[in-house]
Design a protein around this motif. Structure first.
Motif, PDB file in Angstrom:
ATOM      1  N   VAL A 185      24.745  30.059 -22.100  1.00 59.23           N
ATOM      2  CA  VAL A 185      23.975  29.046 -22.840  1.00 59.23           C
ATOM      3  C   VAL A 185      23.572  29.580 -24.214  1.00 59.23           C
ATOM      4  O   VAL A 185      23.662  28.860 -25.215  1.00 59.23           O
ATOM      5  N   GLU A 186      23.142  30.841 -24.258  1.00 62.15           N
ATOM      6  CA  GLU A 186      22.741  31.413 -25.542  1.00 62.15           C
ATOM      7  C   GLU A 186      23.936  31.508 -26.489  1.00 62.15           C
ATOM      8  O   GLU A 186      23.805  31.271 -27.701  1.00 62.15           O
ATOM      9  N   ALA A 187      25.120  31.861 -25.956  1.00 65.24           N
ATOM     10  CA  ALA A 187      26.324  31.937 -26.794  1.00 65.24           C
ATOM     11  C   ALA A 187      26.679  30.556 -27.347  1.00 65.24           C
ATOM     12  O   ALA A 187      27.028  30.422 -28.528  1.00 65.24           O
ATOM     13  N   ARG A 188      26.629  29.519 -26.495  1.00 66.90           N
ATOM     14  CA  ARG A 188      26.928  28.162 -26.965  1.00 66.90           C
ATOM     15  C   ARG A 188      25.915  27.723 -28.017  1.00 66.90           C
ATOM     16  O   ARG A 188      26.261  27.062 -29.008  1.00 66.90           O
ATOM     17  N   SER A 222      29.037  19.432 -26.863  1.00 63.03           N
ATOM     18  CA  SER A 222      29.451  19.099 -25.505  1.00 63.03           C
ATOM     19  C   SER A 222      29.447  20.342 -24.619  1.00 63.03           C
ATOM     20  O   SER A 222      28.958  20.308 -23.477  1.00 63.03           O
ATOM     21  N   ARG A 223      29.954  21.455 -25.099  1.00 60.84           N
ATOM     22  CA  ARG A 223      29.976  22.692 -24.314  1.00 60.84           C
ATOM     23  C   ARG A 223      28.552  23.170 -24.015  1.00 60.84           C
ATOM     24  O   ARG A 223      28.267  23.701 -22.930  1.00 60.84           O
ATOM     25  N   LEU A 224      27.648  22.998 -24.971  1.00 61.85           N
ATOM     26  CA  LEU A 224      26.272  23.433 -24.762  1.00 61.85           C
ATOM     27  C   LEU A 224      25.608  22.604 -23.667  1.00 61.85           C
ATOM     28  O   LEU A 224      24.866  23.134 -22.817  1.00 61.85           O
ATOM     29  N   ARG A 225      25.887  21.257 -23.622  1.00 59.10           N
ATOM     30  CA  ARG A 225      25.301  20.419 -22.568  1.00 59.10           C
ATOM     31  C   ARG A 225      25.819  20.823 -21.190  1.00 59.10           C
ATOM     32  O   ARG A 225      25.057  20.938 -20.232  1.00 59.10           O
ATOM     33  N   ASP A 226      27.129  21.075 -21.124  1.00 61.76           N
ATOM     34  CA  ASP A 226      27.703  21.483 -19.831  1.00 61.76           C
ATOM     35  C   ASP A 226      27.110  22.806 -19.365  1.00 61.76           C
ATOM     36  O   ASP A 226      26.827  23.000 -18.158  1.00 61.76           O
ATOM     37  N   ALA A 227      26.969  23.736 -20.291  1.00 58.10           N
ATOM     38  CA  ALA A 227      26.425  25.047 -19.921  1.00 58.10           C
ATOM     39  C   ALA A 227      24.987  24.921 -19.443  1.00 58.10           C
ATOM     40  O   ALA A 227      24.572  25.597 -18.480  1.00 58.10           O
TER      41      ALA A 227
END
Length: 840
Positions: free
Chosen positions: A319-322, A295-300
């Protein structure tokens, strides 16, 4: 078919040699049971090394004091020279103080290395004593204890390569330190005597010389430090090897008594089930975390798609961190699932190992389990290599992220924060991969133990079990198998040694029947000196290495063998020395009474030395302290040598005359101001007959200490003489003189002309020098030739009108009346007048 005698002989020898190789290999395996006497000597060795280490520590502390005193002197000299702080001497003094300060670090490291060496020596000694005193027992051993020892053994073995590498590196550093020391020694200037006076000297060159000397001292201490580090690394390696030896022996003794009870087996299964529950619980947590990460990756990614240009970099890092967090968690979940599979593999391995150790099932089934375990080990090795490659890739990515963080400015806080989260995700994944590698390795070790257990149960067939039981029966501290191998070793080795000796004797005898060879004959006689009892003692001693005998019995057999070998070696050495003295040296000397007497004395001394040394070694083998005896003999020998110094000197000089032959009987020699013909060379004196007829008796030492001229060995005699002619000789006659001289020499027989030259202008004559050689050493021939040459020269000069010069001196006076000149001319040649008479 009847084999030829020689072929049968060769077959017997090859069979016996095969037996010898086999039993020597068995003895190498049985060398773990060392005699108690050797234990005592090994235990005594570290004691002396401890004493050496104490002395080393004292030396280091003493050197520290010397450097401290030198430091005080240098600082004092620097304080006295503080007014001229910019002078060359002050600069050199500061450099000297800085150099002396470096010694503290060197000495501290030396002391630390020495302390480590002492501790490692104690640890090594403990391991060695434990390995030698390790005894067999009938007490059952659990699988846990066996696995613990096996794990320790693998750990110690894994340390050995790195320890050997450390030893090699330390050796390289020692060689480098030695080269540096040699270079500094070559560059070292002349030393000054007093260090404090040098430091007070106003001349900076003397202080520089002192500085160079301390630089050399630092290089020497650095070399000592490298040597201590090398010794420390060697000690570490020795400790690890001793630990491996101890663990190997313990593992061998425990393997025959291992038991795997049902309770222990259930404990193993419970541990595996507990690990499975923990892994499943952790997987459930990771599932929830993975949903949040997605979910965090989609938001980012949505924020990045709608972001302004000034925030693109920051959101890209987010985005790379997620993404890395999601990817790391996926890899962890995959690894945990693989661990569950490995736990199931371990459970099966423990079940099979329990069955094999307790004899449950059939051997054919065990063999199939062994094959499956071997295949699983090979597959796990490939998987382990893949994990290692992943580790390397993720390490490179972690380094890349660290470089980004170091290149970014700390004021850009958001980007740095996301990069740090990326690094945290990568480091977490690296830790997980390392744990995965350890998990695989642990599973491999368990599968290898399954293979070992199957091998231990299936290596003997059923009809061998009864025989193995009988052979493993203990009798007087050793198995029946060991006693049988020892007896066979005695028989086989003794037979081989006797056959080799007899074969050599026969072959040499047949060779000597065909042709005569002095060297082969002496070797044949030496081989015949070999005693059968000595061969038997050697065979018995070698066979005892296969047995664990009582220490007293083992020590007694060893000492008897040493004495027998010493007796045999002394017999060989004594024989060959006697042959060497009377045959080899005898051929180089005349077979007269003097030479034979000297050779007899030399032979007696050599025989006495050989057998005395053999006696001392034999006494030492029986525990007798020969140090005091040798010291007493040495003191007594010095006293006797001092009392008989002159006699022994003449005796040794007679040996030198006999072997070196500066002269022999019948030679005409000149020494000091004496000359004559040698009549007799004795042990103490030499007798010479002079030309006047009397006999000259001279000590051999005094004779050799002088320069001797041996005319007997002269092949030709060189003769040089001079001819003087008067100054008023015309030039036409002067140029003929060399030819006349040459003709006079060449007219004689048994001579060889060399040269004749106008040598120099003398005080009263023209000097000619003639050199020729008399082709004979006889003195009468020389005098006859010289007489004939002199007569021929006189005759030639008389014909040519050439006058020989006499020592005359002409005196020319100015202002003298003619009457005075007439009176002076009337003086006889060579007459003397005083100045007053001439004036009168």
């Amino acid at each position: 078919m009847v084999l030829p005698k020689r072929t049968l002989h060769r077959i017997v020898i090859e069979f016996s040699l095969g037996l010898l190789v086999f039993w020597l290999a068995q003895s190498a395996v049985a060398q773990d049971a060392a005699p108690q006497a050797q234990i005592g000597s090994e235990a005594a060795r570290p004691k002396s090394s401890a004493e050496d280490s104490l002395s080393r520590t004292d030396l280091i502390k003493a050197a520290q004091k010397d450097v401290a005193s030198a430091m005080q002197a240098a600082e004092k000299a620097l304080a006295e020279d503080s007014k001229a702080s910019g002078s060359d001497k002050a600069v050199v003094l500061r450099q000297l103080v800085a150099t002396l300060k470096q010694f503290d670090s060197i000495y501290e490291r030396q002391l630390s290395a020495q302390q480590e060496i002492e501790a490692l020596s104690i640890e090594e000694r403990k391991y060695q004593e434990a390995a030698k005193t390790l005894e067999t027992s009938d007490t059952p051993v659990s699988v846990s204890e066996l696995d613990t020892v096996a794990s320790e053994l693998e750990t110690q073995k894994a340390r050995l390569p790195s320890l050997r590498t450390a030893v090699n590196q330390a050796s390289t550093q020692v060689e480098q330190a030695r080269q540096d020391l040699a270079e500094k020694r070559e560059a070292l200037p002349v030393e000054n005597s007093d260090e404090e006076s040098v430091l007070r000297d106003v001349n900076s060159d003397s202080v520089r010389a002192q500085m160079a000397r301390w630089e050399l001292k630092r290089a020497e201490e650095t070399l000592r430090l490298r040597e201590l580090v090398l010794e420390r690394e060697k000690r570490k390696l020795a400790v690890a090897e001793a630990a491996v030896e101890l663990l190997n022996r313990r593992l061998t003794l425990m393997a025959d008594r291992v038991t795997f009870s049902r309770e222990e087996f259930d404990d193993r299964l419970q541990q595996i089930e507990k690990e499975e529950l923990e892994l499943k619980r952790e997987l459930k947590k990771m599932d929830a975390q993975q949903i949040a990460n997605e979910s965090r990756l989609r938001d980012a990614r949505q924020r990045l798609a709608n972001a302004p240009l000034n925030r693109l970099g920051e959101l890209s890092e987010e985005v790379e961190a997620r993404r890395l967090a999601k990817e790391s968690l996926e890899a962890k979940m995959s690894g945990l699932n693989r661990r569950l599979e490995l736990l199931e593999m371990r459970k099966t391995a423990w079940q099979r190992r329990h069955a094999v150790i307790n004899g449950i099932g059939k051997p054919a089934e065990w063999v199939s389990w062994k094959a499956e375990a071997a295949d699983a080990i090979a597959a796990l090795e490939q998987e382990q290599r893949a994990v290692i490659l992943l580790l390397q890739d993720w390490k490179k990515q972690a380094i890349t992220i660290e470089n980004k963080i170091s290149n970014l400015d700390r004021e850009s806080g958001s980007s740095v924060r996301w990069l740090e989260q990326q690094l945290q995700s990568v480091q977490s994944l690296l830790d997980h991969l390392r744990d995965q590698d350890a998990y695989i390795e642990k599973t491999q070790a368990l599968l290898k133990k399954v293979v070992e257990s199957v091998n231990g149960r299936t290596e003997h067939q059923s009809w061998h079990e009864l025989l193995e039981l009988v052979l493993d029966t203990q009798f007087n501290g050793n198995r029946v198998r060991d006693w049988g191998m020892a007896l066979m070793a005695v028989w086989g080795l003794f037979s081989v040694l006797v056959l080799v000796r007899n074969f050599l004797i026969g072959a040499l005898q047949r060779y000597l029947e065909r042709r005569r060879n002095a060297l082969v004959g002496e070797f044949f006689a030496g081989v015949r000196q070999t005693r059968t009892l000595v061969l038997l003692m050697i065979s018995v001693y070698v066979s005892t290495l296969l047995l664990d005998l009582d220490p007293m019995v083992n020590s007694f057999i060893r000492r008897l063998t040493i004495v027998a070998v010493l007796f045999q070696v002394s017999t060989w050495v004594s024989y060959f020395l006697r042959v060497w003295v009377f045959d080899y040296l005898g051929r180089k000397t005349k077979r007269d009474q003097t030479s034979l007497g000297v050779l007899s004395i030399f032979n007696s001394l050599s025989q006495l030395t050989v057998w005395s040394l053999a006696l001392l070694l034999a006494l030492q083998s029986f525990g007798v302290d020969v140090t005091a005896l040798a010291a007493g003999l040495g003191i007594g020998g010095v006293a006797v040598a001092l009392a008989l110094q002159r006699i022994l000197g003449d005796l040794l000089s007679s040996l030198s005359i006999a072997f070196d032959k500066p002269f022999v009987t019948g030679d005409f020699i000149i020494f000091d101001d004496l000359l004559g013909t040698v009549e007799h060379i004795g042990i103490k004196t030499t007798r010479i007959r002079s030309l006047h007829g009397e006999q000259i008796i001279c000590g051999n030492s005094d004779l050799l200490n002088t320069r001797i001229r041996n005319f007997k060995r002269m092949k030709e005699r060189r003769v040089a003489f001079e001819i003087r002619i008067v100054y008023h000789t015309p030039y036409e006659k002067l140029v003929k003189v060399p030819t006349l001289l040459r003709n006079a020499v060449e007219a004689q027989a048994n001579v060889r002309f060399d040269r004749a030259h106008f040598k120099a202008y003398g005080e009263f004559a023209l000097e000619f020098e003639v050199v020729y050689y008399v082709l004979s050493a006889d003195y009468n021939d020389y005098m006859n030739a010289q007489q004939a040459i002199n007569l021929r020269i006189y005759e030639s000069f008389e014909k040519e009108g050439i006058q020989f010069a006499l020592p005359v001196r002409s005196l020319y006076l100015q202002g003298m009346p003619r009457g005075g000149e007439t009176e002076l001319s009337g003086l006889e040649t060579g007459g003397e007048k005083t100045l007053a008479q001439l004036r009168a």
